[in-house]
Motif scaffolding. Structure first.
Motif, short mmCIF file in Angstrom:
data_model
loop_
_atom_site.label_atom_id
_atom_site.label_comp_id
_atom_site.label_asym_id
_atom_site.label_seq_id
_atom_site.Cartn_x
_atom_site.Cartn_y
_atom_site.Cartn_z
N THR A 181 1.47 38.27 92.97
CA THR A 181 1.17 37.63 91.70
C THR A 181 2.01 36.37 91.55
N TYR A 182 3.28 36.45 91.96
CA TYR A 182 4.20 35.32 91.86
C TYR A 182 4.68 34.90 93.23
N VAL A 183 4.87 33.60 93.42
CA VAL A 183 5.36 33.05 94.69
C VAL A 183 6.45 32.02 94.42
N THR A 184 7.25 31.75 95.43
CA THR A 184 8.27 30.72 95.33
C THR A 184 7.67 29.36 95.69
N ILE A 185 8.41 28.31 95.47
CA ILE A 185 7.94 26.98 95.82
C ILE A 185 7.77 26.86 97.34
N SER A 186 8.65 27.48 98.09
CA SER A 186 8.52 27.45 99.56
C SER A 186 7.26 28.16 100.02
N GLU A 187 6.91 29.24 99.32
CA GLU A 187 5.67 29.94 99.67
C GLU A 187 4.45 29.11 99.28
N LEU A 188 4.54 28.36 98.19
CA LEU A 188 3.44 27.45 97.83
C LEU A 188 3.25 26.37 98.90
N VAL A 189 4.36 25.91 99.47
CA VAL A 189 4.27 24.94 100.56
C VAL A 189 3.47 25.55 101.71
N GLY A 216 6.04 18.70 84.70
CA GLY A 216 5.38 19.68 83.82
C GLY A 216 3.97 20.04 84.23
N LEU A 217 3.54 19.56 85.39
CA LEU A 217 2.19 19.86 85.87
C LEU A 217 2.07 21.24 86.49
N LEU A 218 3.18 21.79 86.93
CA LEU A 218 3.19 23.06 87.63
C LEU A 218 4.22 23.98 86.97
N PRO A 219 3.78 24.75 85.96
CA PRO A 219 4.72 25.60 85.24
C PRO A 219 5.24 26.75 86.11
N PHE A 220 6.44 27.21 85.79
CA PHE A 220 7.07 28.29 86.54
C PHE A 220 7.78 29.24 85.60
N TYR A 221 8.17 30.38 86.14
CA TYR A 221 8.98 31.36 85.43
C TYR A 221 10.28 31.48 86.19
N ARG A 238 9.62 31.12 89.99
CA ARG A 238 8.43 31.81 90.48
C ARG A 238 7.20 31.19 89.83
N TYR A 239 6.18 30.98 90.63
CA TYR A 239 4.93 30.39 90.16
C TYR A 239 3.84 31.44 90.23
N ARG A 240 2.98 31.48 89.21
CA ARG A 240 1.83 32.38 89.29
C ARG A 240 0.91 31.83 90.38
#
Length: 86
Positions: free
Chosen positions: A14-22, A39-44, A53-55
């Motif tokens: 459900t959630y990934v890190t920025i490195s995983e998004l890469v 602010g284009l890519l919200p995170f928790y 963590r990004y959805r």
């Protein structure tokens, strides 16, 4: 040091890190960090480790929207206005 998660695990998360998004998108770390700062890519923020963590599904869709708008010639400022109304 944390272990690197498998692509299969990342794709189910459900959630990934920025490195995983890469890894999922092929977009450079610095670009994703910039999108986050704008602010284009919200995170928790995870309290215990302070990890962002990004959805996953939302982030992938948003990154694709940004790519598409950039290809159409929109600037980051215009994209920001279009996507988040600022």
């Amino acid at each position: 040091m944390s272990r690197r998660r498998s692509m299969e695990t990342i794709q189910k998360s459900t959630y990934v890190t920025i490195s995983e998004l890469v890894r999922l998108t092929g977009v450079r770390y610095s670009t994703l960090k910039y999108y986050t700062e704008e602010g284009l890519l919200p995170f928790y923020q995870e309290d215990t480790r302070m990890t962002r963590r990004y959805r996953r599904v939302f982030a992938l869709e948003r990154i694709e929207e940004i790519r598409s708008l950039k290809e159409e010639g929109f600037s980051i400022r215009e994209i920001k206005e279009k996507l988040i109304g600022t």
